[in-house]
Design an enzyme around this catalytic site. Structure first.
Site, PDB file in Angstrom:
ATOM      1  N   HIS A  72       0.844  -1.196   0.000  1.00  0.00           N
ATOM      2  CA  HIS A  72       0.000   0.000   0.000  1.00  0.00           C
ATOM      3  C   HIS A  72       0.881   1.248   0.000  1.00  0.00           C
ATOM      4  CE1 HIS A  72      -4.025  -1.806   1.634  1.00  0.00           C
ATOM      5  NE2 HIS A  72      -3.547  -2.439   0.567  1.00  0.00           N
ATOM      6  N   TYR A 200      -9.931   4.812   6.883  1.00  0.00           N
ATOM      7  CA  TYR A 200     -10.212   5.151   8.266  1.00  0.00           C
ATOM      8  C   TYR A 200     -11.333   6.184   8.277  1.00  0.00           C
ATOM      9  CZ  TYR A 200      -5.801   2.913   9.601  1.00  0.00           C
ATOM     10  OH  TYR A 200      -4.790   2.008   9.819  1.00  0.00           O
ATOM     11  N   PRO A 292      -5.112  -0.354  18.272  1.00  0.00           N
ATOM     12  CA  PRO A 292      -4.801  -0.823  16.919  1.00  0.00           C
ATOM     13  C   PRO A 292      -4.958   0.227  15.832  1.00  0.00           C
ATOM     14  CG  PRO A 292      -6.939  -1.645  17.624  1.00  0.00           C
ATOM     15  CD  PRO A 292      -6.327  -0.976  18.821  1.00  0.00           C
ATOM     16  N   LYS A 296       0.497  -0.459  15.076  1.00  0.00           N
ATOM     17  CA  LYS A 296       1.878  -0.408  15.558  1.00  0.00           C
ATOM     18  C   LYS A 296       2.300  -1.595  16.426  1.00  0.00           C
ATOM     19  CE  LYS A 296       2.706   3.350  13.471  1.00  0.00           C
ATOM     20  NZ  LYS A 296       3.458   3.210  12.210  1.00  0.00           N
ATOM     21  N   TYR A 384       2.863   6.760  10.114  1.00  0.00           N
ATOM     22  CA  TYR A 384       2.115   5.571   9.701  1.00  0.00           C
ATOM     23  C   TYR A 384       3.040   4.515   9.092  1.00  0.00           C
ATOM     24  CZ  TYR A 384      -1.898   2.866   8.103  1.00  0.00           C
ATOM     25  OH  TYR A 384      -2.836   1.880   7.916  1.00  0.00           O
TER      26      TYR A 384
END
Length: 389
Positions: A72, A200, A292, A296, A384
């Site tokens: 991704h 998200y 979550p 991480k 991220y």
């Protein structure tokens, strides 16, 4: 029995460490309370930072990951029916993440452990750590018999509920914790994902996440109450609520189907300091838990075992304690940055019981700022994909 290192726990941190130590010529024995099927079958994270991808390659286990995993280059944020994309690759100078489930990572680690004859003891009951300031040893029972392992070092990789952290005196260990007032209701379904990258979602009814494990298996989450029961969430109710929260644009890609796994997970932020006491070292969930939201948990376990394996290898190769002495501070520096990001991202995307009109407007303002600011997007992207180690 004797070994240079005793590893408590055969989860990701324990097995990754075992493979690294074997590669360095250091003898280790792994003790695991459960059996392989249980450990491998636990449904956990699915997003790997570049450091995790590189580590799998380094220990020679990256082939299936590269073949089946999904790279991704960005991620998406949706709110109020709109969606925008964070181009992580462009913003970070080429960094990406890999979608490859922890279950698949564990399968690769266990398969290779058998081929490489790593020493793993399953069904180890009543594990106890002794004289962790040295010389240490570990006792346990299996098959109705008592066993003892003498060693130079103990790696506590046995998770939040394991015995290792409790072997550090209370007057030495400091706990930092926040328990969140909601959970994640997650489902797995054999349907194609809603989009080729994660979404998200911040919605007035609560958080939602559209994720995946492969091109044909989807992983979806919605924020729920801690006292919710799985029995109260039929598949139909779940899909309806998910689509409302995602908004029309994102929900258009949702393919509904029967779930084959459904669970509710609580969220917490937790850190134990120090991560080293005498000859005992904590790694992974034994030392820290993250919500979550930022994906991480597994990735912090990876950085922990990289630091720890380097320190142990340095000790045996050079008879230097420098790496051992600095392990805790080095690991915690990265842990706290990941804790901060996960805490911030959770606060940005979730509804809290005390979220009022002003808190909601502030969330929306921050999301608008991220959408409009390349600098803000870069900060999100850098965290991220994973900060350097």
């Amino acid at each position: 029995m004797r070994s240079q290192v005793a590893i408590i726990g055969a989860g990701p941190s324990g097995l990754l460490l075992a493979h690294l130590l074997q590669q360095a010529g250091v003898d280790a024995v792994v003790l695991e309370h459960r059996d392989r099927e249980y450990v491998e079958g636990r449904v956990r994270a699915g997003v790997l930072e570049q450091i995790a991808v590189d580590l799998m390659d380094r220990i020679g286990l990256g082939a299936r990951m590269h073949r089946e995993g999904l790279v991704h280059e960005g991620t998406n944020i949706a709110h109020e029916g709109e969606m925008f994309r964070i181009d992580m690759k462009a913003l970070t100078g080429g960094s990406t993440v890999m979608v490859y489930g922890q279950q698949e990572v564990m399968k690769d680690l266990f398969d290779a452990a058998e081929d490489r004859q790593l020493k793993i003891v399953f069904g180890a009951e009543d594990v106890q750590l002794h004289d962790v300031t040295g010389p240490p040893y570990v006792t346990w029972r299996s098959g109705g018999e008592a066993h003892r392992l003498d060693c130079d070092f103990i790696a506590g990789c046995d998770g939040y509920h394991g015995v290792s952290r409790g072997s550090i005196p209370e007057d030495v260990l400091r706990h930092y914790e926040r328990v969140y007032p909601f959970g994640w209701l997650g489902v797995l379904a054999e349907v194609p994902p809603a989009a080729h990258e994660l979404i998200y979602c911040n919605h007035e009814r609560g958080f939602a996440l559209a994720s995946m494990r492969s091109q044909t298996r989807s992983r979806y989450y919605i924020q729920c109450r801690l006292d919710d029961r799985i029995e109260d969430w039929s598949d139909e109710r779940f899909w309806d609520e998910l689509c409302v929260r995602l908004g029309d644009k994102a929900a258009a890609g949702v393919v509904r189907g029967p779930s084959f796994e459904k669970s509710i997970a609580p969220l917490r932020s937790f850190v134990a300091e120090p991560m080293r006491y005498g000859k005992l070292f904590l790694a992974g969930d034994a030392a820290h838990i993250v919500p979550p939201t930022g994906a991480k948990g597994l990735n912090l376990a990876v950085s922990d075992v990289i630091f720890l394996s380097e320190a142990i290898e340095e000790f045996y190769r050079e008879r230097s304690t420098a790496g051992i002495d600095h392990y805790s501070a080095r690991a915690l520096a990265r842990v706290w940055k990941a804790e901060r990001f996960s805490w911030w991202f959770t606060g940005l995307t979730h509804r809290f019981p005390d979220t009022g009109a002003i808190e909601r407007r502030l969330q929306v303002a921050e999301l608008d700022y991220i959408r409009e600011s390349k600098a803000a997007q870069t900060v999100l992207a850098e965290n991220y994909v994973g900060l350097p180690i």
